[in-house]
Design a protein around this motif. Structure first.
Motif, PDB file in Angstrom:
ATOM      1  N   UNK A 235       0.782  -1.159  -0.054  1.00  0.00           N
ATOM      2  CA  UNK A 235       0.214  -0.070   0.066  1.00  0.00           C
ATOM      3  C   UNK A 235       0.916   1.076  -0.090  1.00  0.00           C
ATOM      4  N   UNK A 236       0.397   2.374  -0.540  1.00  0.00           N
ATOM      5  CA  UNK A 236       1.038   3.738  -0.469  1.00  0.00           C
ATOM      6  C   UNK A 236       1.346   3.838   1.098  1.00  0.00           C
ATOM      7  N   UNK A 237       2.350   4.787   1.156  1.00  0.00           N
ATOM      8  CA  UNK A 237       2.697   5.044   2.650  1.00  0.00           C
ATOM      9  C   UNK A 237       1.667   5.997   3.178  1.00  0.00           C
ATOM     10  N   UNK A 238       1.056   5.454   4.448  1.00  0.00           N
ATOM     11  CA  UNK A 238      -0.099   6.357   5.282  1.00  0.00           C
ATOM     12  C   UNK A 238      -1.411   5.991   4.589  1.00  0.00           C
ATOM     13  N   UNK A 239      -1.684   5.074   3.916  1.00  0.00           N
ATOM     14  CA  UNK A 239      -2.803   4.621   3.087  1.00  0.00           C
ATOM     15  C   UNK A 239      -3.526   3.604   4.103  1.00  0.00           C
ATOM     16  N   UNK A 266      -6.269   2.607  14.283  1.00  0.00           N
ATOM     17  CA  UNK A 266      -7.600   3.322  13.976  1.00  0.00           C
ATOM     18  C   UNK A 266      -8.356   2.841  12.730  1.00  0.00           C
ATOM     19  N   UNK A 267      -9.521   2.448  13.059  1.00  0.00           N
ATOM     20  CA  UNK A 267     -10.424   1.914  11.637  1.00  0.00           C
ATOM     21  C   UNK A 267     -11.124   2.983  11.175  1.00  0.00           C
ATOM     22  N   UNK A 268     -11.155   3.449   9.996  1.00  0.00           N
ATOM     23  CA  UNK A 268     -11.962   4.385   9.343  1.00  0.00           C
ATOM     24  C   UNK A 268     -12.177   4.143   7.826  1.00  0.00           C
ATOM     25  N   UNK A 269     -13.234   4.390   7.250  1.00  0.00           N
ATOM     26  CA  UNK A 269     -13.565   4.049   6.036  1.00  0.00           C
ATOM     27  C   UNK A 269     -13.104   2.768   5.537  1.00  0.00           C
ATOM     28  N   UNK A 270     -13.419   1.553   6.329  1.00  0.00           N
ATOM     29  CA  UNK A 270     -13.041   0.389   5.582  1.00  0.00           C
ATOM     30  C   UNK A 270     -11.609   0.096   5.594  1.00  0.00           C
TER      31      UNK A 270
END
Length: 870
Positions: A235-239, A266-270
């Protein structure tokens, strides 16, 4: 009871980089106890950020006050009456009951007791909520400059810049981790003589401390976190990690809640994001190798994207794998974000045993990282090719990186070397890059030589027209070159490729089609924003800003240049930043912000000088000179511009120097350097006959008017204004009107002067040229016309308009000779008027005149000593 006691002079304060505010807070606490007062300060931080170092600093600087560092709650000497500093490091490790009692006691400490308590707490620990009511300071990561200073001290100045930049990136602002990296590397690795290991060794204790917060989590939660950490590899950094992918790979959705409760993710936006990048790395580091490989294999089976699947398989591989490396490289060649391509190609290189093929893939990975706007990663990838035979791709990427951040001459040599080693198609792009470096240097011959070597581009009509046209123009075949460059504009509707659009915009400026240049720049900017590459964003904004400056839209040019400056800093392109500072200086010189103009010009010069960026340097000097002219300092303006516009070794950039000639002629005439003005005008005449610049005829007519004998001057100005009617550029027209009005007023034709002066004022106001508008107002006042919206003359009401202007200039600190130059009158005229001003106002000196106008609010108040030196 165990106490660690420090007597004065036993400890030495450790060197702390990037901790000025934190050190000040600690020293303030120590200062209070020295003054007979008390206090409590709690330091919170992630592992490795220097909590203990600040405790050591406090103990070292507390002399003559003694300090203690208790090793157990029962050892706290809170009943002591004498001055004392108590340092409690890692208070979160104490038993909750003892800790609660300690914090309760600290809240009740009377302020008058000379007892200071400094305690440190791990930021992630649940006890952070227990610090309520206590003064708390959070330590953040070091910024890059502080990390660089620390690295320089740790490596004794021996770290290679590329190696250092990568270590700073990987340490993520953590000083203990950076120290561990340096300690684990060999001298040859630090100096860049041998490639760095991948991954970097060292820092196991820091990663252990990060992973310690996960102790006690359920097994399913630990398994989910390992999958999330492994998924971050593709994954891209921070994704973050895709929760749906983790569940397909066998993760338990119920396992997420304990991880969130522990503040690990932290879970956010799937998607699942680790709360700290080093925590993700710690999870991978802590897991046994077999478990890591199994997690990667499960993710590979669950991935629906081929490239992501191959990256996960590469992470699970145990050795070189030619087949997998080939598949990765092939998948990375399809249209993908450049950062993803770079990561995949780097993985492919790691799996490749053949040295030549591995170097090929590292060079491709570095170029993809460069286009993604990540020069630190690009240079680190190139460093892995150390020891390999000469490689065209490596030289090309190195040259392009130097073109953005390095001496332009070095970039040119690297790109010319690359062109010799590369096949025809990539060699063409290397030669174009070498030409761009020569352009930045201001070396017309080198630019022409590189572009001449570019093979004929039959498959790219726009590029071929640009190449042939620029070669013709710089060889003196102006008409032929302009005809070829106009073909670039004919090709504009059929291209959406950003580099091609930028070349078309440059061609449009050369042939004087300013609006076409702005249109091409706007299309290039839109294409880069939509499709990339990220590295072209600041350059697209720079080209658009150039076109807008030439079109007279200074406000929009400034807005685009400011955005470009931010993008240049973000993508590591200080050379482009220097050019954008020059654009901003030019815009400020029109808008009348002298301070901003000087600041941007200094920044442009600071970047341009060491890297040989002649174009940026020339634009910056022109901007400052134009600001001098607006402020009524023609002598300064002429002195700045004379070397740039005259032949010789100090001349300005070949594409800019003629554009600055009209400004020089105006300044030189007003400063009495008439012979130089005539010489410059003669060369400008020849250039105007050859150029397609639509403003040049009007500017030439203005230069001739400035030099014309009195009986021909009015007709010459009227001719210049007629030319302005047929060309764009409201700012330049207003400058001609101002000069015409000044000349008429000086000839005592004040009634005739008011018309062009009014028109100049309106034109400057529409352009947002405040300083120039102020000059127009002053001329109108001197011509006997009140300017609407201006305050009355106040104490100067008894003076004539000309006397008012002289009084204001003198009160601002100008000498009589400077006032004479600004107002286009003789020195004797100023002397005569100033004597009458003193008599009419009842003042005896320049100091009293300055005070009189400062008290009226028309001048800033000045110190008597400064005023006395005027």
């Amino acid at each position: 009871m165990t106490l660690s006691t420090t007597e004065p002079g036993v400890l030495r304060a450790p060197a702390l980089h990037g901790r000025r505010a934190e050190v000040a807070a600690v020293e303030s606490l120590v200062g209070r106890v020295r003054d007979g007062r008390g206090g409590v300060l709690a330091l919170t931080a992630q592992p490795g950020l220097g909590r203990t170092a600040l405790v050591e600093h406090a103990r070292a600087v507390c002399a003559p006050v003694p300090s203690v560092q208790p090793t157990a709650p029962t050892a706290l000497p809170l009943a002591q009456t004498g001055p004392l500093l108590v340092c409690v490091d890692d208070a979160h490790t104490w038993h909750p009951t003892a800790r609660a009692a300690l914090l309760s006691d600290l809240r009740r400490l009377p302020a008058e007791r000379p007892l200071a308590v400094l305690l440190t707490v791990a930021e992630h620990h649940p006890m952070a909520g227990e610090l309520y009511g206590l003064s708390t300071l959070r330590l953040g990561p070091l910024d890059d400059s502080a990390a660089a200073a620390l690295l320089d001290r740790l490596a004794h100045g021996a770290a290679d810049p590329v190696v250092g930049a990568w270590l700073i990136r990987e340490a993520a602002g953590n000083p203990r981790l950076l120290s561990a990296f340096v300690a684990a590397l060999t001298p040859d690795q630090l100096a860049g003589r041998t490639p760095l290991p991948d991954p970097l060794p060292g820092g196991e204790d820091v990663l252990h401390d990060f992973a310690a917060r996960l102790d006690g989590l359920p097994g399913d939660t630990s398994a989910l976190l390992l999958l999330a950490a492994a998924a971050g590899e593709h994954e891209p950094e921070g994704a973050g990690a895709d929760l749906a992918l983790l569940l397909r790979a066998g993760g338990d959705p119920a396992a997420l809640a304990p991880a969130e409760a522990a503040r690990a993710v932290v879970g956010a936006g799937g998607r699942i994001h680790f709360t700290h990048p080093l925590l993700r790395r710690a999870v991978l580091h802590r897991a046994p190798l077999t478990r890591r490989r199994a997690a990667h294999a499960r993710l590979a089976a669950a991935c629906r994207d081929r490239l992501s699947c191959l990256v996960q398989l590469a992470c699970a591989a145990q050795d070189h794998d030619a087949r997998l490396a080939g598949a990765l490289a092939a998948a990375a060649s399809t249209p993908r974000p450049h950062a993803e391509r770079s990561a995949a190609l780097a993985r492919a290189a790691a799996l490749t045993a053949d040295t030549t093929l591995r170097t090929d893939r590292l060079a491709e990975a570095a170029e993809a990282a460069r286009q993604a706007g990540d020069p630190v990663r690009a240079r680190a990838l190139l460093a892995r090719t150390a020891g390999a035979p000469a490689h065209g791709g490596v030289h090309q990427v190195r040259g392009l990186l130097s073109l953005a951040d390095g001496p332009a001459a070095d970039a040119r040599e690297a790109l010319l070397t690359a062109a010799v080693l590369l096949p025809p198609e990539p060699a063409r792009h290397a030669l174009i890059g070498a030409a761009e470096a020569a352009w930045a240097m201001g070396d017309a011959a080198a630019y022409r030589e590189a572009m001449t070597r570019v093979p004929v581009c039959a498959d790219d009509p726009l590029l071929e027209a640009y190449r042939a046209g620029m070669c013709a123009v710089l060889s003196g075949r102006i008409a032929e070159g302009h005809a070829l460059l106009r073909r670039c504009l004919d090709e504009l509707p059929g291209t959406d490729e950003p580099a091609g659009l930028l070349r078309a915009g440059a061609a449009a400026l050369v042939v004087g089609e300013v609006e076409s240049a702005c249109g091409a720049g706007a299309r290039a900017l839109a294409a880069v924003r939509a499709y990339g590459p990220e590295v072209l964003l600041p350059r697209a904004l720079e080209h658009l800003a150039y076109g807008e400056l030439r079109a007279g839209r200074h406000t929009t040019a400034r807005a685009h240049a400011l955005e470009g400056l931010r993008a240049a800093h973000r993508t590591g392109q200080p050379n482009v930043a220097a050019c954008l500072h020059a654009v901003l200086a030019l815009a400020a010189s029109v808008e009348g912000d002298a301070e901003a103009c000087a600041g941007h010009a200094r920044a442009a010069a600071a970047g341009a000088g060491p890297h040989g960026l002649n174009q940026a340097a020339t634009l910056a000097v022109w901007a400052v000179a134009r600001a001098d002219l607006a402020a009524g300092r023609p002598g300064d303006a002429a002195a700045r511009l004379a070397p740039l516009v005259a032949p010789g070794p100090r001349r300005g950039h070949f594409a800019v120097r003629m554009l600055a000639v009209p400004c020089f002629v105006e300044a030189a005439v007003q400063a009495g350097r008439t012979a130089e003005a005539r010489s410059a005008t003669a060369e400008f005449t020849r250039w105007t006959e050859a150029t397609a610049d639509r403003l040049a005829p009007a500017q030439l007519a203005r230069c001739r008017a400035l030099l014309a004998p009195p009986q021909q001057t009015a007709a010459a100005y009227e001719s210049a204004l007629a030319h302005h009617d047929r060309s764009p550029g409201e700012f330049e027209r207003a400058r001609t009107q101002l000069l015409f009005g000044q000349w008429l007023r000086r000839r005592r034709r004040t009634r005739e002067a008011r018309g062009p002066l009014r028109d100049a004022l309106v034109g400057f106001e529409r352009c947002g040229a405040r300083a120039w508008a102020d000059r127009s107002r002053g001329e109108l006042r001197a011509a006997g016309e009140a300017v609407a919206g201006e305050p009355g003359p106040g104490p100067l009401a008894a003076l004539t308009p000309q006397q008012q202007r002289i009084a204001r200039h003198v009160a601002e600190g100008a000498t009589n000779r400077e006032v004479a130059v600004r107002l286009s009158v003789s020195h004797r005229t100023v002397d005569h008027h100033l004597r009458n001003v003193f008599s009419a106002l009842g003042v005896r000196s320049r100091v009293e005149l300055s005070r009189l106008l400062a008290g009226d609010g028309r001048l800033p108040d000045r110190d008597e000593e400064i005023a006395a030196n005027l």
